[in-house]
Design a protein around this motif. Structure first.
Motif, PDB file in Angstrom:
ATOM      1  N   SER A 125       1.010  -1.314  -0.246  1.00 24.61           N
ATOM      2  CA  SER A 125      -0.019   0.479  -0.291  1.00 24.61           C
ATOM      3  C   SER A 125       0.675   1.382  -0.182  1.00 24.61           C
ATOM      4  CB  SER A 125      -1.146   0.244   1.091  1.00 24.61           C
ATOM      5  OG  SER A 125      -2.235   0.551   1.256  1.00 24.61           O
ATOM      6  N   ARG A 126       1.749   1.236   0.847  1.00 23.52           N
ATOM      7  CA  ARG A 126       2.586   2.557   0.765  1.00 23.52           C
ATOM      8  C   ARG A 126       3.323   2.565  -0.667  1.00 23.52           C
ATOM      9  NH1 ARG A 126       4.642  -0.325   5.803  1.00 23.52           N
ATOM     10  NH2 ARG A 126       6.579  -0.938   4.516  1.00 23.52           N
ATOM     11  N   ASN A 127       4.512   1.562  -1.067  1.00 21.09           N
ATOM     12  CA  ASN A 127       4.479   1.514  -2.620  1.00 21.09           C
ATOM     13  C   ASN A 127       3.460   2.809  -2.955  1.00 21.09           C
ATOM     14  OD1 ASN A 127       7.002   1.122  -2.325  1.00 21.09           O
ATOM     15  ND2 ASN A 127       6.343  -1.920  -1.921  1.00 21.09           N
ATOM     16  N   THR A 128       2.300   1.904  -3.216  1.00 15.15           N
ATOM     17  CA  THR A 128       1.043   2.156  -4.245  1.00 15.15           C
ATOM     18  C   THR A 128       1.433   3.731  -4.351  1.00 15.15           C
ATOM     19  OG1 THR A 128       0.381  -0.278  -4.337  1.00 15.15           O
ATOM     20  CG2 THR A 128      -0.886   1.863  -5.404  1.00 15.15           C
ATOM     21  N   LEU A 129       1.446   4.086  -3.363  1.00 10.29           N
ATOM     22  CA  LEU A 129       0.888   5.294  -2.655  1.00 10.29           C
ATOM     23  C   LEU A 129       1.728   6.135  -3.431  1.00 10.29           C
ATOM     24  CD1 LEU A 129      -0.783   7.874  -1.356  1.00 10.29           C
ATOM     25  CD2 LEU A 129       0.093   6.696   0.974  1.00 10.29           C
ATOM     26  N   GLY A 130       2.946   5.563  -3.228  1.00  9.25           N
ATOM     27  CA  GLY A 130       4.424   6.102  -3.853  1.00  9.25           C
ATOM     28  C   GLY A 130       4.432   6.274  -5.377  1.00  9.25           C
ATOM     29  N   LEU A 131       3.592   5.328  -5.708  1.00  5.04           N
ATOM     30  CA  LEU A 131       3.849   5.431  -7.523  1.00  5.04           C
ATOM     31  C   LEU A 131       3.243   6.697  -7.888  1.00  5.04           C
ATOM     32  CD1 LEU A 131       4.025   1.336  -7.887  1.00  5.04           C
ATOM     33  CD2 LEU A 131       5.556   3.774  -9.327  1.00  5.04           C
ATOM     34  N   ILE A 132       1.806   6.569  -6.684  1.00  3.19           N
ATOM     35  CA  ILE A 132       0.382   7.126  -7.412  1.00  3.19           C
ATOM     36  C   ILE A 132       0.863   8.506  -7.019  1.00  3.19           C
ATOM     37  CG2 ILE A 132      -1.464   8.581  -6.688  1.00  3.19           C
ATOM     38  CD1 ILE A 132      -3.034   5.919  -5.822  1.00  3.19           C
ATOM     39  N   ARG A 133       2.066   9.748  -5.734  1.00  7.51           N
ATOM     40  CA  ARG A 133       2.747  10.712  -5.418  1.00  7.51           C
ATOM     41  C   ARG A 133       3.839  10.552  -6.884  1.00  7.51           C
ATOM     42  NH1 ARG A 133       1.634   9.823   0.789  1.00  7.51           N
ATOM     43  NH2 ARG A 133      -0.485  11.396   0.692  1.00  7.51           N
ATOM     44  N   ASN A 134       3.954  10.126  -7.758  1.00  7.14           N
ATOM     45  CA  ASN A 134       5.861  10.144  -8.556  1.00  7.14           C
ATOM     46  C   ASN A 134       4.999  10.396  -9.567  1.00  7.14           C
ATOM     47  OD1 ASN A 134       8.780   9.747  -8.695  1.00  7.14           O
ATOM     48  ND2 ASN A 134       8.135   8.063  -9.727  1.00  7.14           N
ATOM     49  N   SER A 135       3.333  10.102  -9.867  1.00  9.14           N
ATOM     50  CA  SER A 135       2.671  10.770 -11.312  1.00  9.14           C
ATOM     51  C   SER A 135       2.299  12.709 -11.004  1.00  9.14           C
ATOM     52  CB  SER A 135       1.527  10.004 -11.497  1.00  9.14           C
ATOM     53  OG  SER A 135       0.478  10.457 -11.062  1.00  9.14           O
ATOM     54  N   GLY A 136       2.623  13.061  -9.428  1.00  5.93           N
ATOM     55  CA  GLY A 136       2.202  14.156  -9.219  1.00  5.93           C
ATOM     56  C   GLY A 136       1.207  14.611  -9.156  1.00  5.93           C
ATOM     57  N   ALA A 137       0.749  13.609  -8.896  1.00  2.00           N
ATOM     58  CA  ALA A 137      -1.291  13.510  -8.397  1.00  2.00           C
ATOM     59  C   ALA A 137      -1.025  13.394  -6.236  1.00  2.00           C
ATOM     60  CB  ALA A 137      -1.795  12.583  -8.487  1.00  2.00           C
ATOM     61  N   GLU A 138      -1.567  14.026  -5.462  1.00  5.43           N
ATOM     62  CA  GLU A 138      -1.733  13.440  -4.319  1.00  5.43           C
ATOM     63  C   GLU A 138      -3.256  12.794  -4.263  1.00  5.43           C
ATOM     64  OE1 GLU A 138      -1.259  12.987  -0.609  1.00  5.43           O
ATOM     65  OE2 GLU A 138      -0.232  13.865  -2.169  1.00  5.43           O
ATOM     66  N   PRO A 139      -3.378  11.616  -4.203  1.00  5.78           N
ATOM     67  CA  PRO A 139      -4.881  11.221  -3.644  1.00  5.78           C
ATOM     68  C   PRO A 139      -5.373  11.820  -3.006  1.00  5.78           C
ATOM     69  CG  PRO A 139      -2.834   9.782  -3.514  1.00  5.78           C
ATOM     70  CD  PRO A 139      -2.580  10.893  -3.595  1.00  5.78           C
ATOM     71  N   ARG A 140      -6.864  11.502  -2.584  1.00  5.18           N
ATOM     72  CA  ARG A 140      -7.434  10.500  -1.659  1.00  5.18           C
ATOM     73  C   ARG A 140      -7.096   9.897  -1.052  1.00  5.18           C
ATOM     74  NH1 ARG A 140     -13.571   9.667  -1.794  1.00  5.18           N
ATOM     75  NH2 ARG A 140     -14.357   8.852  -0.065  1.00  5.18           N
ATOM     76  N   VAL A 141      -6.947   9.742   0.479  1.00  8.62           N
ATOM     77  CA  VAL A 141      -5.873   9.109   0.794  1.00  8.62           C
ATOM     78  C   VAL A 141      -7.220   8.169   1.746  1.00  8.62           C
ATOM     79  CG1 VAL A 141      -4.825   7.472   2.865  1.00  8.62           C
ATOM     80  CG2 VAL A 141      -3.854   9.024   0.659  1.00  8.62           C
ATOM     81  N   ILE A 142      -7.884   7.109   1.720  1.00 11.64           N
ATOM     82  CA  ILE A 142      -9.381   6.014   2.573  1.00 11.64           C
ATOM     83  C   ILE A 142      -8.236   5.273   3.542  1.00 11.64           C
ATOM     84  CG2 ILE A 142     -10.824   4.945   3.456  1.00 11.64           C
ATOM     85  CD1 ILE A 142     -11.906   6.722   0.315  1.00 11.64           C
ATOM     86  N   GLU A 143      -7.416   5.306   4.686  1.00 13.08           N
ATOM     87  CA  GLU A 143      -7.135   4.773   5.478  1.00 13.08           C
ATOM     88  C   GLU A 143      -8.358   3.687   5.937  1.00 13.08           C
ATOM     89  OE1 GLU A 143      -4.548   5.470   8.678  1.00 13.08           O
ATOM     90  OE2 GLU A 143      -3.836   7.395   7.813  1.00 13.08           O
ATOM     91  N   TYR A 144      -8.908   2.216   5.246  1.00 12.52           N
ATOM     92  CA  TYR A 144     -10.035   1.923   5.272  1.00 12.52           C
ATOM     93  C   TYR A 144      -9.858   0.841   6.398  1.00 12.52           C
ATOM     94  CZ  TYR A 144      -7.587  -2.617   4.061  1.00 12.52           C
ATOM     95  OH  TYR A 144      -6.742  -3.560   4.592  1.00 12.52           O
ATOM     96  N   LEU A 145      -9.369   0.715   7.167  1.00 10.99           N
ATOM     97  CA  LEU A 145      -9.047   0.384   8.814  1.00 10.99           C
ATOM     98  C   LEU A 145     -10.210   0.997   9.724  1.00 10.99           C
ATOM     99  CD1 LEU A 145      -6.286  -2.283   8.935  1.00 10.99           C
ATOM    100  CD2 LEU A 145      -8.510  -3.071   8.273  1.00 10.99           C
ATOM    101  N   LEU A 146      -9.518   2.364   9.441  1.00  6.50           N
ATOM    102  CA  LEU A 146     -10.419   3.248  10.295  1.00  6.50           C
ATOM    103  C   LEU A 146     -11.690   3.640   9.342  1.00  6.50           C
ATOM    104  CD1 LEU A 146      -7.091   5.441  10.798  1.00  6.50           C
ATOM    105  CD2 LEU A 146      -8.241   3.750  12.921  1.00  6.50           C
ATOM    106  N   THR A 147     -12.115   3.899   8.505  1.00  8.34           N
ATOM    107  CA  THR A 147     -12.751   4.446   7.818  1.00  8.34           C
ATOM    108  C   THR A 147     -12.951   3.383   6.836  1.00  8.34           C
ATOM    109  OG1 THR A 147     -12.423   6.677   8.379  1.00  8.34           O
ATOM    110  CG2 THR A 147     -14.008   5.811   6.548  1.00  8.34           C
ATOM    111  N   PRO A 148     -14.319   2.400   7.382  1.00 16.97           N
ATOM    112  CA  PRO A 148     -14.282   1.480   5.778  1.00 16.97           C
ATOM    113  C   PRO A 148     -15.364   2.250   5.403  1.00 16.97           C
ATOM    114  CG  PRO A 148     -14.441   0.255   8.269  1.00 16.97           C
ATOM    115  CD  PRO A 148     -14.484   1.943   8.600  1.00 16.97           C
TER     116      PRO A 148
END
Length: 144
Positions: free
Chosen positions: A18-41
């Motif tokens: 999950s951390r690597n995936t988030l890093g790849l998204i950010r490496n494209s210049g995007a700042e995604p909406r991050v939902i920590e699904y264990l806290l907010t399913p």
């Protein structure tokens, strides 16, 4: 242009994939909406929509390792999709991750570089996963 509102990741910060995936998204210049699904399913309807968007079976989204999968008898093939969804609603840790939603599609990003198939923007430079595996070169090109 920011892609903040167009990319969502259902994320578990304790998960390296999950951390690597988030890093790849950010490496494209995007700042995604991050939902920590264990806290907010996701709601049941959201989860059903994600599964439909991925074009996978409900069972294919179940995480076995490090979850109550075996204790709950979820390997029983007679269980219905509704029963499997009930289990995921009761135990969000059963939802495999990370799930990424972009304008180009919805994917369970295992391995993390699967996210490259649905990112609207190219990579902005090299990316190396936490385990040292290089997946994008200095020019932003996939290495596989």
């Amino acid at each position: 242009m920011s892609n903040q509102s167009t990319i969502t990741i259902y994320h578990n910060p304790a998960c390296g994939t999950s951390r690597n995936t988030l890093g790849l998204i950010r490496n494209s210049g995007a700042e995604p909406r991050v939902i920590e699904y264990l806290l907010t399913p996701p709601t049941r309807d959201e989860l059903v929509g994600l599964i439909a968007g991925m074009g996978i079976a409900v069972r294919d989204l179940l995480r076995k390792k490090g979850t109550p999968y075996a204790d709950l008898g979820l390997d029983n093939l007679a269980l219905t999709d509704d029963q499997l969804l009930d289990a995921m609603m009761d135990h969000p840790i059963l939802v495999n991750r990370p799930i990424v939603v972009t304008p180009l599609g919805v994917k369970l990003c295992r391995p993390s570089e699967v996210v490259l198939d649905i990112l609207p923007q190219p990579q902005n430079g090299a990316f190396t996963k936490e385990d040292g595996e290089k997946v994008v070169d200095e020019q932003g090109k996939r290495l596989f």
